[in-house]
Design a protein around this motif. Structure first.
Motif, PDB file in Angstrom:
ATOM      1  N   LEU A  28      -3.100   9.380   6.461  1.00 32.95           N
ATOM      2  CA  LEU A  28      -2.147   9.468   5.356  1.00 32.95           C
ATOM      3  C   LEU A  28      -1.546  10.865   5.231  1.00 32.95           C
ATOM      4  N   ALA A  29      -2.377  11.886   5.419  1.00 34.76           N
ATOM      5  CA  ALA A  29      -1.865  13.253   5.349  1.00 34.76           C
ATOM      6  C   ALA A  29      -0.871  13.522   6.471  1.00 34.76           C
ATOM      7  N   PHE A  30      -1.176  13.068   7.670  1.00 32.05           N
ATOM      8  CA  PHE A  30      -0.265  13.277   8.796  1.00 32.05           C
ATOM      9  C   PHE A  30       1.030  12.490   8.607  1.00 32.05           C
ATOM     10  N   TYR A  31       0.920  11.275   8.082  1.00 31.86           N
ATOM     11  CA  TYR A  31       2.110  10.462   7.820  1.00 31.86           C
ATOM     12  C   TYR A  31       2.989  11.114   6.751  1.00 31.86           C
ATOM     13  N   ALA A  32       2.353  11.647   5.712  1.00 35.11           N
ATOM     14  CA  ALA A  32       3.115  12.340   4.666  1.00 35.11           C
ATOM     15  C   ALA A  32       3.763  13.599   5.222  1.00 35.11           C
ATOM     16  N   TYR A  33       3.080  14.280   6.134  1.00 36.85           N
ATOM     17  CA  TYR A  33       3.642  15.481   6.751  1.00 36.85           C
ATOM     18  C   TYR A  33       4.871  15.138   7.596  1.00 36.85           C
ATOM     19  N   LYS A  37      10.409  14.953   3.094  1.00 34.35           N
ATOM     20  CA  LYS A  37      11.761  15.510   2.986  1.00 34.35           C
ATOM     21  C   LYS A  37      11.924  15.976   1.543  1.00 34.35           C
ATOM     22  N   PRO A  38      11.932  17.278   1.343  1.00 36.21           N
ATOM     23  CA  PRO A  38      12.010  17.753  -0.035  1.00 36.21           C
ATOM     24  C   PRO A  38      13.345  17.392  -0.682  1.00 36.21           C
ATOM     25  N   LEU A  39      13.241  17.030  -1.925  1.00 40.29           N
ATOM     26  CA  LEU A  39      14.421  16.683  -2.692  1.00 40.29           C
ATOM     27  C   LEU A  39      14.857  17.930  -3.453  1.00 40.29           C
ATOM     28  N   VAL A  54      10.277  22.689  -9.209  1.00 42.82           N
ATOM     29  CA  VAL A  54       8.901  22.706  -9.712  1.00 42.82           C
ATOM     30  C   VAL A  54       8.341  21.293  -9.738  1.00 42.82           C
ATOM     31  N   TYR A  55       9.140  20.322 -10.143  1.00 43.57           N
ATOM     32  CA  TYR A  55       8.688  18.932 -10.153  1.00 43.57           C
ATOM     33  C   TYR A  55       8.326  18.470  -8.738  1.00 43.57           C
ATOM     34  N   GLU A  56       9.156  18.813  -7.768  1.00 42.27           N
ATOM     35  CA  GLU A  56       8.884  18.413  -6.384  1.00 42.27           C
ATOM     36  C   GLU A  56       7.609  19.072  -5.869  1.00 42.27           C
ATOM     37  N   LEU A  57       7.416  20.347  -6.152  1.00 44.26           N
ATOM     38  CA  LEU A  57       6.196  21.033  -5.714  1.00 44.26           C
ATOM     39  C   LEU A  57       4.949  20.474  -6.403  1.00 44.26           C
ATOM     40  N   LEU A  58       5.054  20.165  -7.671  1.00 45.03           N
ATOM     41  CA  LEU A  58       3.921  19.580  -8.399  1.00 45.03           C
ATOM     42  C   LEU A  58       3.560  18.206  -7.835  1.00 45.03           C
ATOM     43  N   ASN A  59       4.556  17.421  -7.515  1.00 48.31           N
ATOM     44  CA  ASN A  59       4.329  16.113  -6.907  1.00 48.31           C
ATOM     45  C   ASN A  59       3.608  16.262  -5.570  1.00 48.31           C
ATOM     46  N   LEU A  60       4.013  17.228  -4.760  1.00 45.62           N
ATOM     47  CA  LEU A  60       3.382  17.466  -3.466  1.00 45.62           C
ATOM     48  C   LEU A  60       1.938  17.937  -3.632  1.00 45.62           C
ATOM     49  N   VAL A  61       1.686  18.829  -4.580  1.00 47.33           N
ATOM     50  CA  VAL A  61       0.336  19.340  -4.805  1.00 47.33           C
ATOM     51  C   VAL A  61      -0.597  18.223  -5.275  1.00 47.33           C
ATOM     52  N   ILE A  62      -0.113  17.352  -6.137  1.00 50.48           N
ATOM     53  CA  ILE A  62      -0.940  16.241  -6.612  1.00 50.48           C
ATOM     54  C   ILE A  62      -1.310  15.312  -5.463  1.00 50.48           C
ATOM     55  N   LYS A  63      -0.352  14.995  -4.602  1.00 51.11           N
ATOM     56  CA  LYS A  63      -0.645  14.129  -3.445  1.00 51.11           C
ATOM     57  C   LYS A  63      -1.664  14.783  -2.524  1.00 51.11           C
ATOM     58  N   LEU A  64      -1.502  16.066  -2.256  1.00 48.32           N
ATOM     59  CA  LEU A  64      -2.447  16.761  -1.381  1.00 48.32           C
ATOM     60  C   LEU A  64      -3.832  16.854  -2.005  1.00 48.32           C
ATOM     61  N   ALA A  65      -3.899  17.014  -3.314  1.00 50.01           N
ATOM     62  CA  ALA A  65      -5.202  17.071  -3.979  1.00 50.01           C
ATOM     63  C   ALA A  65      -5.923  15.734  -3.863  1.00 50.01           C
ATOM     64  N   PHE A  66      -5.219  14.629  -4.038  1.00 48.43           N
ATOM     65  CA  PHE A  66      -5.853  13.322  -3.899  1.00 48.43           C
ATOM     66  C   PHE A  66      -6.303  13.080  -2.458  1.00 48.43           C
ATOM     67  N   LEU A  67      -5.509  13.484  -1.489  1.00 44.48           N
ATOM     68  CA  LEU A  67      -5.932  13.337  -0.100  1.00 44.48           C
ATOM     69  C   LEU A  67      -7.159  14.201   0.194  1.00 44.48           C
TER      70      LEU A  67
END
Length: 100
Positions: A28-33, A37-39, A54-67
């Protein structure tokens, strides 16, 4: 002897679940990588641009934390499976050593 077989099967199941969770998390991490595509929309002003970034970065950090948490949990299960195998091996070694 039946308890050892049950522990052995439980160790195998725990080990396989841990390996599956780790492999799935890495996939999942590799697929997300690969598909990230940043918005970064052109905002009308600086405040809306910063807010969307900031919203885009927060969304990315949350996904990485769950992974990361998923891979961490898988590694704990993997370790527990290995500990079960070790305990069975040490128990058999003691049993064989005392019997004869």
């Amino acid at each position: 002897m039946d308890v050892d077989k049950t522990l052995f099967m439980f160790g195998i199941v725990t080990l396989l679940i841990g390996i599956f969770i780790i492999i799935f998390g890495v996939f999942l991490a590799f697929y997300a990588y690969l598909n990230y595509k940043p918005l970064l929309p052109a905002g009308k002003d600086l405040q809306s641009s910063i807010t969307s970034t900031v919203y885009e970065l927060l969304n990315l950090v949350i996904k990485l934390a769950f992974l990361g948490a998923m891979i961490w949990a898988g590694s704990i299960l993997l370790g527990k499976g290995i500990d079960l195998f070790k305990s069975i091996y040490v128990g058999e070694k003691k049993y064989r050593g005392s019997g004869g």
